[in-house]
Design a protein around this motif. Structure first.
Motif, PDB file in Angstrom:
ATOM      1  N   LEU A  49       2.408  26.463 -18.342  1.00 23.92           N
ATOM      2  CA  LEU A  49       3.042  25.171 -18.588  1.00 23.92           C
ATOM      3  C   LEU A  49       4.506  25.193 -18.158  1.00 23.92           C
ATOM      4  N   LEU A  50       5.166  26.341 -18.308  1.00 30.04           N
ATOM      5  CA  LEU A  50       6.547  26.459 -17.839  1.00 30.04           C
ATOM      6  C   LEU A  50       6.615  26.289 -16.323  1.00 30.04           C
ATOM      7  N   SER A  51       5.661  26.869 -15.612  1.00 29.43           N
ATOM      8  CA  SER A  51       5.618  26.719 -14.153  1.00 29.43           C
ATOM      9  C   SER A  51       5.396  25.266 -13.763  1.00 29.43           C
ATOM     10  N   ALA A  52       4.531  24.572 -14.518  1.00 34.60           N
ATOM     11  CA  ALA A  52       4.282  23.157 -14.232  1.00 34.60           C
ATOM     12  C   ALA A  52       5.535  22.326 -14.474  1.00 34.60           C
ATOM     13  N   VAL A 107      10.384  34.835 -18.143  1.00 31.95           N
ATOM     14  CA  VAL A 107      10.847  33.802 -17.211  1.00 31.95           C
ATOM     15  C   VAL A 107      11.162  34.497 -15.888  1.00 31.95           C
ATOM     16  N   LYS A 108      10.445  34.117 -14.843  1.00 27.68           N
ATOM     17  CA  LYS A 108      10.581  34.781 -13.548  1.00 27.68           C
ATOM     18  C   LYS A 108      11.708  34.160 -12.721  1.00 27.68           C
ATOM     19  N   HIS A 109      12.214  34.948 -11.757  1.00 31.71           N
ATOM     20  CA  HIS A 109      13.245  34.444 -10.850  1.00 31.71           C
ATOM     21  C   HIS A 109      12.721  33.244 -10.063  1.00 31.71           C
ATOM     22  N   GLY A 169      14.346  29.570 -10.001  1.00 30.17           N
ATOM     23  CA  GLY A 169      14.723  28.956  -8.733  1.00 30.17           C
ATOM     24  C   GLY A 169      14.150  27.561  -8.587  1.00 30.17           C
ATOM     25  N   GLN A 170      12.907  27.367  -9.057  1.00 25.65           N
ATOM     26  CA  GLN A 170      12.297  26.036  -9.004  1.00 25.65           C
ATOM     27  C   GLN A 170      13.040  25.052  -9.902  1.00 25.65           C
ATOM     28  N   VAL A 171      13.449  25.525 -11.076  1.00 24.52           N
ATOM     29  CA  VAL A 171      14.193  24.676 -12.005  1.00 24.52           C
ATOM     30  C   VAL A 171      15.487  24.182 -11.350  1.00 24.52           C
ATOM     31  N   LEU A 172      16.209  25.107 -10.726  1.00 25.96           N
ATOM     32  CA  LEU A 172      17.464  24.745 -10.077  1.00 25.96           C
ATOM     33  C   LEU A 172      17.230  23.817  -8.889  1.00 25.96           C
ATOM     34  N   ALA A 173      16.171  24.101  -8.116  1.00 29.22           N
ATOM     35  CA  ALA A 173      15.883  23.286  -6.941  1.00 29.22           C
ATOM     36  C   ALA A 173      15.544  21.844  -7.316  1.00 29.22           C
ATOM     37  N   MET A 174      14.925  21.650  -8.486  1.00 27.59           N
ATOM     38  CA  MET A 174      14.546  20.308  -8.925  1.00 27.59           C
ATOM     39  C   MET A 174      15.670  19.594  -9.668  1.00 27.59           C
ATOM     40  N   VAL A 223      18.033  35.662 -14.995  1.00 32.00           N
ATOM     41  CA  VAL A 223      17.227  35.089 -13.911  1.00 32.00           C
ATOM     42  C   VAL A 223      17.918  33.895 -13.252  1.00 32.00           C
ATOM     43  N   THR A 224      18.834  33.246 -13.971  1.00 38.89           N
ATOM     44  CA  THR A 224      19.534  32.094 -13.388  1.00 38.89           C
ATOM     45  C   THR A 224      20.897  32.461 -12.821  1.00 38.89           C
ATOM     46  N   ARG A 225      21.390  33.667 -13.168  1.00 41.77           N
ATOM     47  CA  ARG A 225      22.748  34.099 -12.811  1.00 41.77           C
ATOM     48  C   ARG A 225      23.801  33.118 -13.333  1.00 41.77           C
TER      49      ARG A 225
END
Length: 298
Positions: free
Chosen positions: A137-140, A164-166, A170-175, A206-208
């Motif tokens: 669900l986190l990935s979604a 929580v994977k890199h 990265g997807q969170v930041l990209a969106m 993971v977010t730096r």
């Protein structure tokens, strides 16, 4: 300008048609007043639900009491959103109070209300967060499939059962979404504090330090800390002072801008604003039709 986008409403507020006692509202009012005294200019009252979102969930906002020096983003009489943007400036000495919705998602069936086409109710809130309970669900949530979401919130005081994977970060930041770190569990018992440090440090890693927002998750005035105390707390997580301050200011503002462009603009480019001509310029008596409403770019 400092923001705290998570002052928690009582659990009863998360039930459809739920009633909040006067004692609980007094606790909320004290937390808002404490936030203003600590230097916050914008706060959000957070309504957390774990069921299907229905119109009855909005009823609780009509019962919010008047709070000294608070400027609400909605009408306390009707519950409807008031004019103006959530991230505009506030008068000196005042504090802007916003509405936030957090949906705890444990099944994909609940995600329908988190899409712009699935429910119009989310548009009534100034900011919307989702708390996924599984890695899938986190990935979604991070993929942008739930386009009514502005913030991803995790249970900072509990065990997740996944990492929580890199790639996910990265997807969170990209969106353009924000990842929330609430510090209220850090004020609890020692076991919860240890879990909080582990969870928060993993998010920072993971977010730096990018795309983060600090929130209190406060249920009472005692749970609130000043922005400068929170910046110092970030050092425990190896988050430098500049990134900590951003998570309390520009990072939170970015989340509100994301919410505004989602609800009030067309494809995040233009905002539709209807204007009318002054009296005497509408071509009266000349058989002319009034021009169509104009659209103003933001």
């Amino acid at each position: 300008m400092f923001y705290d986008l998570n002052i928690a409403l009582p659990d009863t507020a998360g039930k459809a048609g739920g009633i909040v006692s006067s004692h609980d509202w007094a606790q909320v009012a004290q937390a808002v007043e404490r936030a203003r005294a600590l230097g916050y200019q914008v706060v959000a009252l957070n309504q957390t639900i774990s069921s299907k979102l229905v119109p009855e969930h909005l009823a609780v906002w009509k019962s919010v009491p008047a709070i000294k020096d608070a400027v609400y983003s909605w009408s306390r009489e009707t519950g409807a959103r008031a004019g103006g943007s959530a991230f505009s400036s506030v008068p000196h000495g005042k504090i802007r109070v916003l509405r936030r919705l957090t949906v705890i998602v444990s099944d994909t069936a609940q995600s329908q209300s988190l899409t712009s086409s699935g429910s119009a109710i989310t548009a009534e809130y100034d900011v919307v967060a989702v708390r996924p309970t599984t890695d899938k669900l986190l990935s979604a949530a991070s993929s942008g499939a739930w386009d009514a979401v502005d913030i991803i919130s995790l249970d900072m005081g509990g065990r997740w059962g996944y990492f929580v994977k890199h790639k996910t970060a990265g997807q969170v930041l990209a969106m353009g979404l924000a990842l929330e770190i609430s510090y209220q569990p850090a004020l609890a018992d020692s076991a919860t504090r240890q879990q909080w440090v582990s969870n928060a440090a993993s998010i920072v890693r993971v977010t730096r330090g990018r795309g983060l927002i600090w929130t209190s998750g406060a249920r009472q005035a005692f749970d609130l800390r000043s922005p400068y105390d929170i910046s110092a707390l970030g050092e425990v997580l190896q988050l430098n002072g500049d990134l900590s301050k951003r998570a309390l200011s520009s990072g939170s503002r970015t989340a509100l801008v994301h919410a505004f462009t989602r609800t009030s603009t067309l494809r995040a480019v233009i905002s539709s604003v209807e204007t009318s001509l002054p009296a005497g310029e509408e071509g009266e008596g000349k058989g002319e039709e009034a021009p169509a409403p104009k659209r103003a770019k933001i």
